[in-house]
Design a protein around this motif. Structure first.
Motif, PDB file in Angstrom:
ATOM      1  N   SER A  42       0.862  -1.183   0.000  1.00  0.00           N
ATOM      2  CA  SER A  42       0.000   0.000   0.000  1.00  0.00           C
ATOM      3  C   SER A  42       0.898   1.233   0.000  1.00  0.00           C
ATOM      4  CB  SER A  42      -0.927  -0.004   1.224  1.00  0.00           C
ATOM      5  OG  SER A  42      -0.196  -0.172   2.411  1.00  0.00           O
ATOM      6  N   GLY A  43       0.294   2.397  -0.171  1.00  0.00           N
ATOM      7  CA  GLY A  43       1.101   3.607  -0.276  1.00  0.00           C
ATOM      8  C   GLY A  43       1.809   3.696  -1.613  1.00  0.00           C
ATOM      9  N   CYS A  44       1.130   3.274  -2.680  1.00  0.00           N
ATOM     10  CA  CYS A  44       1.715   3.290  -4.026  1.00  0.00           C
ATOM     11  C   CYS A  44       1.380   4.601  -4.747  1.00  0.00           C
ATOM     12  CB  CYS A  44       1.206   2.104  -4.839  1.00  0.00           C
ATOM     13  SG  CYS A  44       1.560   0.496  -4.093  1.00  0.00           S
ATOM     14  N   GLU A  45       2.272   4.997  -5.643  1.00  0.00           N
ATOM     15  CA  GLU A  45       2.075   6.218  -6.418  1.00  0.00           C
ATOM     16  C   GLU A  45       1.529   5.888  -7.798  1.00  0.00           C
ATOM     17  OE1 GLU A  45       5.596   8.525  -6.598  1.00  0.00           O
ATOM     18  OE2 GLU A  45       5.729   8.827  -4.424  1.00  0.00           O
ATOM     19  N   ALA A  78      -3.114   2.363  -3.538  1.00  0.00           N
ATOM     20  CA  ALA A  78      -2.671   3.743  -3.379  1.00  0.00           C
ATOM     21  C   ALA A  78      -2.647   4.239  -1.931  1.00  0.00           C
ATOM     22  CB  ALA A  78      -3.522   4.676  -4.241  1.00  0.00           C
ATOM     23  N   PRO A  79      -3.692   4.026  -1.151  1.00  0.00           N
ATOM     24  CA  PRO A  79      -3.688   4.608   0.201  1.00  0.00           C
ATOM     25  C   PRO A  79      -2.574   4.044   1.077  1.00  0.00           C
ATOM     26  CG  PRO A  79      -5.893   3.873  -0.433  1.00  0.00           C
ATOM     27  CD  PRO A  79      -4.949   3.296  -1.429  1.00  0.00           C
ATOM     28  N   ALA A  80      -1.918   4.909   1.814  1.00  0.00           N
ATOM     29  CA  ALA A  80      -0.851   4.475   2.724  1.00  0.00           C
ATOM     30  C   ALA A  80      -1.452   4.044   4.058  1.00  0.00           C
ATOM     31  CB  ALA A  80       0.153   5.595   2.918  1.00  0.00           C
ATOM     32  N   LEU A  85      -7.114  -2.987   4.666  1.00  0.00           N
ATOM     33  CA  LEU A  85      -8.073  -1.888   4.541  1.00  0.00           C
ATOM     34  C   LEU A  85      -8.010  -1.272   3.154  1.00  0.00           C
ATOM     35  CD1 LEU A  85      -7.587  -0.134   8.010  1.00  0.00           C
ATOM     36  CD2 LEU A  85      -9.314  -1.836   7.346  1.00  0.00           C
ATOM     37  N   ALA A  86      -6.792  -1.121   2.626  1.00  0.00           N
ATOM     38  CA  ALA A  86      -6.640  -0.584   1.265  1.00  0.00           C
ATOM     39  C   ALA A  86      -7.288  -1.503   0.249  1.00  0.00           C
ATOM     40  CB  ALA A  86      -5.159  -0.391   0.955  1.00  0.00           C
ATOM     41  N   GLY A  91     -12.094  -2.928  -3.288  1.00  0.00           N
ATOM     42  CA  GLY A  91     -12.957  -4.034  -3.674  1.00  0.00           C
ATOM     43  C   GLY A  91     -12.204  -5.299  -4.021  1.00  0.00           C
ATOM     44  N   VAL A  92     -11.036  -5.466  -3.425  1.00  0.00           N
ATOM     45  CA  VAL A  92     -10.182  -6.624  -3.694  1.00  0.00           C
ATOM     46  C   VAL A  92     -10.108  -7.509  -2.452  1.00  0.00           C
ATOM     47  CG1 VAL A  92      -7.831  -7.378  -4.247  1.00  0.00           C
ATOM     48  CG2 VAL A  92      -8.800  -5.368  -5.374  1.00  0.00           C
ATOM     49  N   VAL A  93     -10.173  -8.809  -2.634  1.00  0.00           N
ATOM     50  CA  VAL A  93     -10.045  -9.757  -1.530  1.00  0.00           C
ATOM     51  C   VAL A  93      -8.619 -10.294  -1.516  1.00  0.00           C
ATOM     52  CG1 VAL A  93     -10.813 -11.949  -0.565  1.00  0.00           C
ATOM     53  CG2 VAL A  93     -12.470 -10.422  -1.643  1.00  0.00           C
ATOM     54  N   LEU A  94      -7.921 -10.061  -0.428  1.00  0.00           N
ATOM     55  CA  LEU A  94      -6.555 -10.570  -0.277  1.00  0.00           C
ATOM     56  C   LEU A  94      -6.613 -11.978   0.316  1.00  0.00           C
ATOM     57  CD1 LEU A  94      -4.625  -7.496   1.194  1.00  0.00           C
ATOM     58  CD2 LEU A  94      -4.617  -8.323  -1.168  1.00  0.00           C
ATOM     59  N   SER A  95      -6.623 -12.965  -0.530  1.00  0.00           N
ATOM     60  CA  SER A  95      -6.696 -14.342  -0.052  1.00  0.00           C
ATOM     61  C   SER A  95      -5.315 -14.988  -0.073  1.00  0.00           C
ATOM     62  CB  SER A  95      -7.651 -15.165  -0.928  1.00  0.00           C
ATOM     63  OG  SER A  95      -7.077 -15.409  -2.202  1.00  0.00           O
ATOM     64  N   VAL A  96      -5.119 -15.930   0.814  1.00  0.00           N
ATOM     65  CA  VAL A  96      -3.859 -16.664   0.850  1.00  0.00           C
ATOM     66  C   VAL A  96      -3.637 -17.383  -0.469  1.00  0.00           C
ATOM     67  CG1 VAL A  96      -2.631 -18.590   1.934  1.00  0.00           C
ATOM     68  CG2 VAL A  96      -3.824 -16.909   3.354  1.00  0.00           C
ATOM     69  N   ASP A  97      -4.696 -17.967  -1.026  1.00  0.00           N
ATOM     70  CA  ASP A  97      -4.568 -18.729  -2.265  1.00  0.00           C
ATOM     71  C   ASP A  97      -4.081 -17.869  -3.422  1.00  0.00           C
ATOM     72  OD1 ASP A  97      -5.327 -21.062  -1.057  1.00  0.00           O
ATOM     73  OD2 ASP A  97      -7.419 -20.969  -1.718  1.00  0.00           O
ATOM     74  N   SER A  98      -4.676 -16.686  -3.585  1.00  0.00           N
ATOM     75  CA  SER A  98      -4.289 -15.836  -4.715  1.00  0.00           C
ATOM     76  C   SER A  98      -2.866 -15.307  -4.542  1.00  0.00           C
ATOM     77  CB  SER A  98      -5.256 -14.668  -4.864  1.00  0.00           C
ATOM     78  OG  SER A  98      -5.238 -13.831  -3.714  1.00  0.00           O
TER      79      SER A  98
END
Length: 229
Positions: A42-45, A78-80, A85-86, A91-98
Motif C-alpha cells: 500500500s502507499g503506491c504512487e 494507493a492509500p498508505a 483496509l486498502a 474491492g479486492v479480496v486478499l486471499s492466501v490462495d491468490s
C-alpha cells in the motif's frame, strides 16, 4: 526452496525493505542469481504504467532475473494504510490462495536466492481471519526478522519469534536495524536480543547517512543463513 526467505519485521517502518534489498545485493555480490516478491503493497504512487511502490521498486532493482513489476508486486494499492483496509476500499479480496500463486510464480523462476518481503509485522491481516503469516506457512518459507532497534524492540522481537515458531516455521536469522540511534543502553539491548532470540544475528546495521544496498550489505553476513549451493 531453502534459499528462499520471507522477510518480516517487528513493526512497520523499521527497515524491512532496506535489509531485504541489501540481502539481495549481497547474494548478487556472492555470484548468486536473485529474485524478489512483495506480494502486497500500500502507499503506491500513480504513474503512467500504473501504481508503483517505492519498496517494490527497490527490490526489483536488486533482481538479476528478468521480472516485471507485476511479478514482484501483484497487489498494489494507493492509500498508505493497512493493506487489508486498502484492499477492502479497492474491492479486492486478499486471499492466501491468490497471493500464494503470485509468490510461487516468482519462486518457480529458480533463482539462487529469493526474498519475499511482507507488509508490516508477522500478523498483518489479509481477508477474513487470514494473516500474512498464513501465506508464509502455506509456502513453507524460512524467515528472516528485521528488528527495528528502539525502545520496546526486545518485547516485539521475542513475541514475533515465538509466533513464527508457533506457526511451525524456522527463524533463519535476524538483523538488528537501528532506527533510533539514541536508544538508551543500545549495546545492552543488542546483547539481550542475542541471548533470547533462537537464531543467529545476521548483522548490526547502524544509522547510516546513506543506507544504500551496498552500504547495508557490508554490515550483513549471508553465510550465517547456511545457504544451499
Amino acid at each position: 526452496m531453502s534459499n528462499a526467505f520471507f522477510v518480516t519485521g517487528t513493526d512497520t517502518e523499521i527497515g524491512k525493505t532496506t535489509i531485504a534489498a541489501a540481502l539481495l545485493y549481497a547474494a548478487r555480490e556472492a555470484g548468486m542469481s536473485t529474485a524478489a516478491a512483495k506480494p502486497v503493497a500500500s502507499g503506491c504512487e500513480k504513474t503512467a504504467k500504473g501504481l508503483r511502490n517505492e519498496d517494490a521498486l527497490a527490490l526489483l532493482e536488486q533482481c538479476s532475473l528478468a521480472l516485471s513489476y507485476e511479478d514482484v508486486n501483484p497487489m498494489a494499492f494507493a492509500p498508505a494504510i493497512a493493506p487489508h483496509l486498502a484492499a477492502r476500499e479497492a474491492g479486492v479480496v486478499l486471499s492466501v490462495d491468490s497471493l500464494r500463486g503470485a509468490v510461487q510464480h516468482v519462486l518457480d523462476k529458480g533463482a539462487d536466492f529469493t526474498v519475499v518481503e511482507g507488509a508490516g509485522g508477522w500478523r498483518v491481516p489479509l481477508s477474513g481471519q487470514a494473516s500474512m503469516s498464513d501465506l508464509v506457512v502455506s509456502l513453507k518459507l524460512r524467515v528472516i526478522m528485521v528488528v527495528g532497534v528502539r525502545l520496546g524492540c526486545i518485547n516485539h522481537a521475542i513475541l514475533t519469534a515465538e509466533a513464527i515458531a508457533a506457526d511451525g516455521l524456522e527463524l533463519a536469522g535476524w538483523v538488528a536495524n537501528v532506527v533510533d540511534p539514541k536508544t538508551s543502553r543500545l549495546d545492552e539491548n543488542l546483547a539481550t536480543l542475542a541471548e533470547r532470540l533462537p537464531a543467529p544475528c545476521l548483522g548490526y546495521v547502524p544509522r547510516l547517512r546513506a543506507a544504500t544496498p551496498a552500504a547495508v550489505a557490508a554490515c550483513l553476513d549471508l553465510s550465517l543463513l547456511e545457504l544451499e549451493v
